[in-house]
Design an enzyme around this catalytic site. Structure first.
Site, PDB file in Angstrom:
ATOM      1  N   LYS A  56       0.802  -1.221   0.000  1.00 60.60           N
ATOM      2  CA  LYS A  56       0.000   0.000   0.000  1.00 60.60           C
ATOM      3  C   LYS A  56       0.842   1.281   0.000  1.00 60.60           C
ATOM      4  O   LYS A  56       0.372   2.323  -0.464  1.00 60.60           O
ATOM      5  CB  LYS A  56      -0.933   0.014   1.209  1.00 60.60           C
ATOM      6  CG  LYS A  56      -2.056  -1.006   1.158  1.00 60.60           C
ATOM      7  CD  LYS A  56      -3.132  -0.599   0.174  1.00 60.60           C
ATOM      8  CE  LYS A  56      -4.381  -1.470   0.318  1.00 60.60           C
ATOM      9  NZ  LYS A  56      -5.448  -1.023  -0.599  1.00 60.60           N
ATOM     10  N   SER A 307       1.096  -9.822  -0.555  1.00 59.78           N
ATOM     11  CA  SER A 307       0.844  -8.380  -0.507  1.00 59.78           C
ATOM     12  C   SER A 307       1.155  -7.695   0.822  1.00 59.78           C
ATOM     13  O   SER A 307       1.269  -6.464   0.855  1.00 59.78           O
ATOM     14  CB  SER A 307      -0.601  -8.083  -0.909  1.00 59.78           C
ATOM     15  OG  SER A 307      -1.506  -8.778  -0.071  1.00 59.78           O
TER      16      SER A 307
END
Length: 323
Positions: A56, A307
């Site tokens: 992110k 991720s």
């Protein structure tokens, strides 16, 4: 002639230049045990080693860095269950401004504490009864802040796509790329980057079985809303895919695979034991799809994005310890 997508390969390359020296170029790991179970040579892009512990940061910093000096001076607002919250908070600190972040009341404590630790003000809400998008937009307007959403923004998507760009630059051509899907930003950015480099690559997104809004949306051709899901993969617990990511994923993504919470936890355990890497549930979902055989016939060489790794020690132990 097909309409241009909202994010181009040039946007991803520009984001990579903007992030150079700011974001980490995360490692790509391999494992003979994983290869044997998957039946392919698998390359794992470990975004758990990114700043804030997840991919992110790429999108948050790219979007924040493109704000005007006046917008930056006023500050940034965001809404997030955790990883984007931390990413915006750190991006704001790096760029010399402040951040106000809307987080669900049940967000993992480690993610709330990390977000506050980067200097952000936290405002909480009930994810099961309140609309975070509407709340976030109202908060930004009331305080005069620039809103950076977690996935529904071209600059955020372009930043996320740099993870796949780096992976493919390191590995060369891959036959498939398997990516976790929440709001769809990482998948969309990855799809843009990967398809530009290797037009024949198969692009597969992975969702928790109880949170299959993107799978249903792609099947219907329009965005579908599901009840707010309850899953161990809190970063993927979303009712509707983002409009901008969906416009891209509808055009580029080949398939969506679903994994159960049990399969996600099993993947977390496997990656910890064999690769010596800690992944949070959302971060392990794409690996889970490979291990559980949910992706279908695999080509000889496959990329997968892990991720994120933002899970505290107690929660990780609770999840992966044998029953």
């Amino acid at each position: 002639m097909a309409a241009a997508l909202p994010v181009s390969p040039d946007d991803v390359r520009d984001a990579a230049a903007r992030l150079h020296g700011v974001a980490h170029r995360t490692p790509v790991l391999t494992s003979r045990a994983l290869n044997a179970l998957a039946g392919s040579e698998v390359f794992v892009k470990c975004e758990n080693f990114q700043r804030v512990g997840a991919f992110k940061f790429r999108g948050a910093y790219n979007a924040a860095a493109r704000l005007s000096p006046g917008q930056l001076a006023r500050g940034i607002a965001a809404y997030s269950s955790g990883n984007h919250a931390q990413a915006v908070a750190l991006a704001a600190r790096e760029l010399g401004t402040g951040a106000v972040v809307l987080m669900p009341e049940d967000a993992p404590r480690s993610k709330r504490e990390a977000t506050a630790g980067y200097g952000a003000e936290i405002v909480t809400y009930d994810r099961y009864t309140q609309d975070r998008t509407a709340l976030g937009e109202a908060l930004a307007e009331e305080r005069g802040l620039a809103l950076i959403p977690p996935y529904d923004h071209p600059d955020v998507i372009a930043g996320q796509g740099t993870a796949a760009l780096e992976l493919l630059q390191e590995t060369g051509e891959l036959g498939a790329l398997v990516v976790p899907v929440g709001g769809g930003g990482l998948m969309a950015g990855s799809a843009v980057a990967a398809r530009a480099l290797h037009p024949a690559i198969r692009l597969v997104g992975v969702e928790p079985a109880g949170s299959d809004d993107t799978r249903r949306s792609l099947a219907s051709g329009e965005r579908v809303t599901v009840p707010v899901p309850r899953t161990v993969a809190d970063g993927q617990a979303l009712p509707t895919p983002g409009a901008v990511p969906f416009a891209i994923n509808r055009s580029l993504v080949d398939a969506i695979a679903l994994v159960s919470d049990e399969e996600i936890v099993s993947a977390m355990r496997f990656v910890f034991e064999r690769l010596k890497v800690v992944l949070e549930p959302s971060g392990a979902s794409a690996v889970a799809a490979l291990l559980a055989g949910r992706v279908g016939d695999l080509p000889p060489r496959v990329g997968v994005i892990a991720s994120g790794g933002n899970v505290d020690a107690r929660r990780f132990a609770e999840l992966v310890a044998p029953a």
